[in-house]
Write an enzyme that holds these catalytic residues in place. Sequence first.
Site, PDB file in Angstrom:
ATOM      1  N   LYS A  44       1.265  26.147  97.271  1.00  0.00           N
ATOM      2  CA  LYS A  44       1.546  26.571  98.652  1.00  0.00           C
ATOM      3  C   LYS A  44       3.010  26.236  98.973  1.00  0.00           C
ATOM      4  O   LYS A  44       3.512  25.181  98.585  1.00  0.00           O
ATOM      5  CB  LYS A  44       0.616  25.831  99.623  1.00  0.00           C
ATOM      6  CG  LYS A  44       0.942  25.998 101.115  1.00  0.00           C
ATOM      7  CD  LYS A  44       0.737  27.413 101.637  1.00  0.00           C
ATOM      8  CE  LYS A  44       1.195  27.554 103.098  1.00  0.00           C
ATOM      9  NZ  LYS A  44       1.145  28.955 103.576  1.00  0.00           N
ATOM     10  N   CYS A 131       8.720  33.817 105.238  1.00  0.00           N
ATOM     11  CA  CYS A 131       7.556  33.453 106.052  1.00  0.00           C
ATOM     12  C   CYS A 131       7.657  34.100 107.424  1.00  0.00           C
ATOM     13  O   CYS A 131       8.630  33.871 108.136  1.00  0.00           O
ATOM     14  CB  CYS A 131       7.413  31.947 106.227  1.00  0.00           C
ATOM     15  SG  CYS A 131       6.019  31.586 107.329  1.00  0.00           S
TER      16      CYS A 131
HETATM   17  O1  RRO Z   1       1.881  30.010 106.101  1.00  0.00           O
HETATM   18  C1  RRO Z   1       2.040  31.172 106.501  1.00  0.00           C
HETATM   19  O2  RRO Z   1       1.813  31.523 107.673  1.00  0.00           O
HETATM   20  C2  RRO Z   1       2.554  32.233 105.629  1.00  0.00           C
HETATM   21  C3  RRO Z   1       3.676  32.088 104.846  1.00  0.00           C
HETATM   22 BR1  RRO Z   1       4.600  30.475 104.681  1.00  0.00          BR
HETATM   23  C4  RRO Z   1       4.166  33.210 104.121  1.00  0.00           C
HETATM   24  O3  RRO Z   1       5.179  33.160 103.411  1.00  0.00           O
HETATM   25  N1  RRO Z   1       3.491  34.373 104.227  1.00  0.00           N
HETATM   26  C5  RRO Z   1       2.385  34.501 104.989  1.00  0.00           C
HETATM   27  O4  RRO Z   1       1.797  35.597 105.051  1.00  0.00           O
HETATM   28  N2  RRO Z   1       1.911  33.411 105.684  1.00  0.00           N
END
Ligand code: RRO
Length: 313
Positions: A44, A131
């Site tokens: 993650k 993100c």
């Molecule tokens: O954690 C998120 O909300 C998230 C991330 Br970091 C990302 O790069 N892509 C996404 O769809 N959710």
Amino acid sequence: PSLEVEFCGRLYENPLMNASGVCCMTTDDLDSMARSRSGAFITKSATSTDRAGNPEPRYVTVPLGSINSMGLPNKGIEYYLNYVLDRQKRFPSENPPFMSVAGMGIDENIKLLNIIQDSEFSGITELNLSCPNVPGKPQVAYDFELTDRTLKSVFQFFTKPLGVKLPPFFDFAHFDDMASILNKYPLAYVNCINSVGNGLYIDVEKESVVIKPKDGFGGIGGEYIKPTALANVRAFYTRLNENIKIIGTGGIRTGQDAFEHLLCGATMLQIGTELQNEGTGIFERINTELLQILEQKGYQSIEDFRGKLHSIT
Ligand code: RRO
């Protein structure tokens, strides 16, 4: 035939991985990826310290894919670094997991990459520039000047293999401009694409949004985004220097979807939404389906067709 691929000087049994965010938050998730038939796996996206993320509900499966506004919940860089270093020690002959990092700004990205640079980690790092879900933090890669400045600072000190995760682009001017920035740096790869940012899914019966953060706006994944993902894989494959590989992510649900990404030029393939829906058994299924396509077409290996999408002349 064989699905074996070479990536950054290492051999992988097959090109399949999880997309960062799915099945990789905890050591249990990561252990289940390690036990699966995926060729590789990634952690993650990490920040300097742990984050709870956005309020729930924040991930919903919808008929043609998913919508999420997780908000970068993660256990912090040290947790994931400890995990990958422990695996490196215990399984020295295996490929190390990939590590994903996503700082809240240029300074945090530099700090995270310094921690990795100064560690014994010998694997590949993915810098998430896309993100879409942290309120008040625009996607880095939609700011071309910031992307350039970030990569310039990073490559002052970072000498391990580094890839970047990009958001989707929708215009040839943007493909051209982003590719010419990326081509200035010794990147190992570019990962196309993150979720399609800030979509809105509506529950008609309830006349309501389906996720709580950002009044329902969230990143879209799954079937909805495959044509956009393929376009971005193809656009960057045809624009980037040959030494910058492509990871294809977006809408992979079947062996045929995987084949399409490979035809567009992807080397590794990541699965998010459908892994969330189906669990880690998906890797065995897609490997089987992809192998069947190679057999039917008489290909011995992925290299026989990677990137060789036909034009209409
Ligand atoms: O954690 C998120 O909300 C998230 C991330 Br970091 C990302 O790069 N892509 C996404 O769809 N959710």
